[in-house]
Scaffold this motif. Structure first.
Motif, PDB file in Angstrom:
ATOM      1  N   THR A   1      92.799  11.659  86.138  1.00  0.00           N
ATOM      2  CA  THR A   1      92.208  12.036  87.422  1.00  0.00           C
ATOM      3  C   THR A   1      92.703  11.025  88.452  1.00  0.00           C
ATOM      4  O   THR A   1      92.630   9.817  88.209  1.00  0.00           O
ATOM      5  N   ARG A   2      93.230  11.521  89.579  1.00  0.00           N
ATOM      6  CA  ARG A   2      93.909  10.642  90.530  1.00  0.00           C
ATOM      7  C   ARG A   2      93.176  10.586  91.867  1.00  0.00           C
ATOM      8  O   ARG A   2      92.686  11.605  92.342  1.00  0.00           O
ATOM      9  N   PHE A   3      93.157   9.403  92.457  1.00  0.00           N
ATOM     10  CA  PHE A   3      92.470   9.220  93.744  1.00  0.00           C
ATOM     11  C   PHE A   3      93.277   8.354  94.692  1.00  0.00           C
ATOM     12  O   PHE A   3      93.981   7.444  94.253  1.00  0.00           O
TER      13      PHE A   3
ATOM     14  N   CYS B   1     105.489  14.661  81.363  1.00  0.00           N
ATOM     15  CA  CYS B   1     104.376  13.710  81.408  1.00  0.00           C
ATOM     16  C   CYS B   1     104.694  12.641  82.445  1.00  0.00           C
ATOM     17  O   CYS B   1     105.860  12.323  82.673  1.00  0.00           O
ATOM     18  N   PRO B   2     103.663  12.055  83.055  1.00  0.00           N
ATOM     19  CA  PRO B   2     103.950  11.131  84.155  1.00  0.00           C
ATOM     20  C   PRO B   2     104.329   9.709  83.745  1.00  0.00           C
ATOM     21  O   PRO B   2     104.603   8.899  84.612  1.00  0.00           O
ATOM     22  N   ALA B   3     104.365   9.403  82.447  1.00  0.00           N
ATOM     23  CA  ALA B   3     104.525   8.017  82.011  1.00  0.00           C
ATOM     24  C   ALA B   3     105.628   7.256  82.756  1.00  0.00           C
ATOM     25  O   ALA B   3     105.419   6.130  83.193  1.00  0.00           O
ATOM     26  N   LEU B   4     106.800   7.849  82.909  1.00  0.00           N
ATOM     27  CA  LEU B   4     107.900   7.137  83.562  1.00  0.00           C
ATOM     28  C   LEU B   4     107.912   7.356  85.077  1.00  0.00           C
ATOM     29  O   LEU B   4     108.801   6.870  85.766  1.00  0.00           O
TER      30      LEU B   4
HETATM   31  N1  5PR Z   1     103.080   6.201  86.168  1.00  0.00           N
HETATM   32  C1  5PR Z   1     102.512   6.754  87.239  1.00  0.00           C
HETATM   33  C2  5PR Z   1     101.425   7.616  87.090  1.00  0.00           C
HETATM   34  O1  5PR Z   1     100.872   8.165  88.153  1.00  0.00           O
HETATM   35  C3  5PR Z   1     100.927   7.868  85.790  1.00  0.00           C
HETATM   36  C4  5PR Z   1     101.563   7.306  84.706  1.00  0.00           C
HETATM   37  C5  5PR Z   1     102.629   6.460  84.940  1.00  0.00           C
HETATM   38  C6  5PR Z   1     103.008   6.430  88.597  1.00  0.00           C
HETATM   39  C7  5PR Z   1      99.734   8.693  85.617  1.00  0.00           C
HETATM   40  O2  5PR Z   1      99.413   9.463  86.663  1.00  0.00           O
HETATM   41  O3  5PR Z   1     101.578   6.837  82.415  1.00  0.00           O
HETATM   42  O4  5PR Z   1     100.398   8.485  83.005  1.00  0.00           O
HETATM   43  C8  5PR Z   1     101.141   7.568  83.299  1.00  0.00           C
END
Ligand code: 5PR
Ligand code: FAD
Length: 378
Positions: free
Chosen positions: A174-176, A291-294
């Motif tokens: 969840t992002r804010f 996925c957002p990891a990178l």
């Molecule tokens: N990096 C960013 C991010 O927003 C997320 C992650 C890594 C910039 C999660 O939203 O690892 O999930 C992540």
């Protein structure tokens, strides 16, 4: 000779669609972007951009506006159970943190300055390999190039029947966007460098994580991660008592997050059998959600938007379908590897160990899609 200009129709006015539009228009195309939403704006919080997308922003004349309200934090810090694992200064890597609304405004301005027509409230329902596109309004249009940049649920992709595999992960976020409140954070933890990105991991006894990313002097992006199976951890609005019990030093900003409704997103990866069909090309989450990891979903989207524009512009009349296939052959592998690596991090939660920005984890971050010699073997 206006009549000889080639024309592109683009489905989706997100980061991928606006970047492709600005690039093509600057290369002489007439371009129309269709955005389903009634208003041109973006939801969502913060974003990290790396060299691969920053190079593209240079080329489409957007970097100046982008730099005005973005920052490069002094280090990327990783903590496990509040013990610092690493503080990576990312020397030699070009990166910026910013808000999504700011990136969106920057791209919209660049597209309009290049002469792109952006139509809000225009929903695309289908496209065909011979360059026809149809809209929910019942209207149709024809173009030399059709781009499906309409996100993970792409109508262009699905109307073409492109086979795909979708992989969902156990975690989500969840992002804010909240105010920085740096003085209050400093008062709670004076020894911390609150301009750093700080990736606060807790794996044991419970998987909860806060990714703390300053986006400019005023705004802070925080992403709260928990497994989808953890009902309290993934609840929105957030369970303030739970989150502050684990991250007490973040109470001033978690309190603000708790006042916002919020939306929990599960991670997913989609892999397509092919990205192009005749005169149609797919880019961004429509082609390669990850996925957002990178922090490379939008980065790869913008990178592929740029290289697609270059490849399409160089194609001789009548040879666009072959040129698009060659574009995919050359450009897709690095995106595939970035998807795989991001998926691996999401599956293993290896980021919690820190010291991650080396080797193949930074391949996309270092890539320059605007370098004409990038595919030469060294
Ligand atoms: N990096 C960013 C991010 O927003 C997320 C992650 C890594 C910039 C999660 O939203 O690892 O999930 C992540
Ligand atoms: P979208 O942003 O989904 O845009 C698609 C657009 O098309 C939308 O505006 C939509 O309204 C419109 N549309 C949809 N259907 C139609 C239709 N039928 N007709 C017309 N219009 C239509 N990436 C990074 O690079 N760095 C990060 O730090 C980062 N953090 C992330 C954190 C999280 C938690 C998540 C989930 C993702 C993150 N990403 C990040 C990934 C990034 O957000 C996406 O990859 C990127 O926004 C994809 O852009 P897009 O333009 O392809 O798709």
């Amino acid at each position: 000779m206006a009549e000889s200009r080639r024309h592109a129709e683009i489905s989706g006015g997100g980061f991928a669609g606006l970047t492709a539009a600005a690039a093509l228009a600057r290369m002489g195309w007439s371009v129309r972007v269709h955005e389903r939403a009634p208003e041109l704006r973006t939801e969502g919080a913060g974003i990290v951009l790396w060299n691969n997308s920053l190079q593209v922003l240079d080329k489409i004349g957007a970097i100046h506006d982008l730099m005005s309200e973005s920052m490069t934090p002094p280090a990327y810090e990783t903590r496990m159970n509040n013990v610092i694992q690493s503080q990576e200064t990312l020397d030699g890597i070009r990166w910026r943190t910013l808000t999504r609304p700011h990136l969106y405004e920057t791209l919209l301005l660049a597209a309009r300055e290049a002469g792109v027509e952006v139509v809000a409230g225009s929903e695309v329902v289908s496209a065909t390999a011979d360059g026809h596109i149809s809209f929910a309004s019942g209207e149709t249009a024809e173009a030399d190039l059709v781009i499906g940049a309409d996100g993970v649920g792409s109508a262009v992709r699905d109307s073409l029947g492109v086979p795909l595999k979708r992989e969902r992960s156990r975690d989500g976020i969840t992002r804010f966007l909240v105010p920085r409140r740096k003085a209050e954070l400093q008062a709670l933890e004076p020894d911390t460098e609150w301009d750093n990105v700080i990736d606060f991991w807790n794996l044991d006894p419970r998987v909860l994580r806060v990714l703390y990313t300053p986006a400019n002097d005023e705004e802070l992006y925080i992403a709260l991660m928990s497994p989808a199976a953890d009902a309290d951890g993934s609840r929105v609005p957030i369970d303030l008592d739970l989150w502050t019990s684990i991250f007490p030093q973040l109470a001033p900003v978690l309190e603000v997050a708790a006042e916002t409704p919020g939306k929990y997103y599960g991670y997913q990866t989609t892999r397509l059998d092919y990205w192009t069909d005749g005169k149609v090309a797919l880019i961004g989450d429509a082609a390669h959600a990850m996925c957002p990891a990178l922090a490379q979903g939008a980065g790869c989207a913008m990178q592929n938007a740029w290289t697609l524009a270059v490849a399409a512009t160089a194609a001789a009349d009548g040879e666009l379908p072959e040129a698009l296939k060659e574009w995919e052959r050359l450009e897709r592998p690095i995106t595939d590897r970035t998807q795989d690596k991001s998926q691996w991090y999401a599956d293993t939660r290896e980021m919690a160990k820190g010291s991650q920005f080396t080797g193949d984890s930074v391949e996309a971050a270092l890539y320059n899609p605007t370098d004409p010699n990038r595919h030469e073997v060294h």
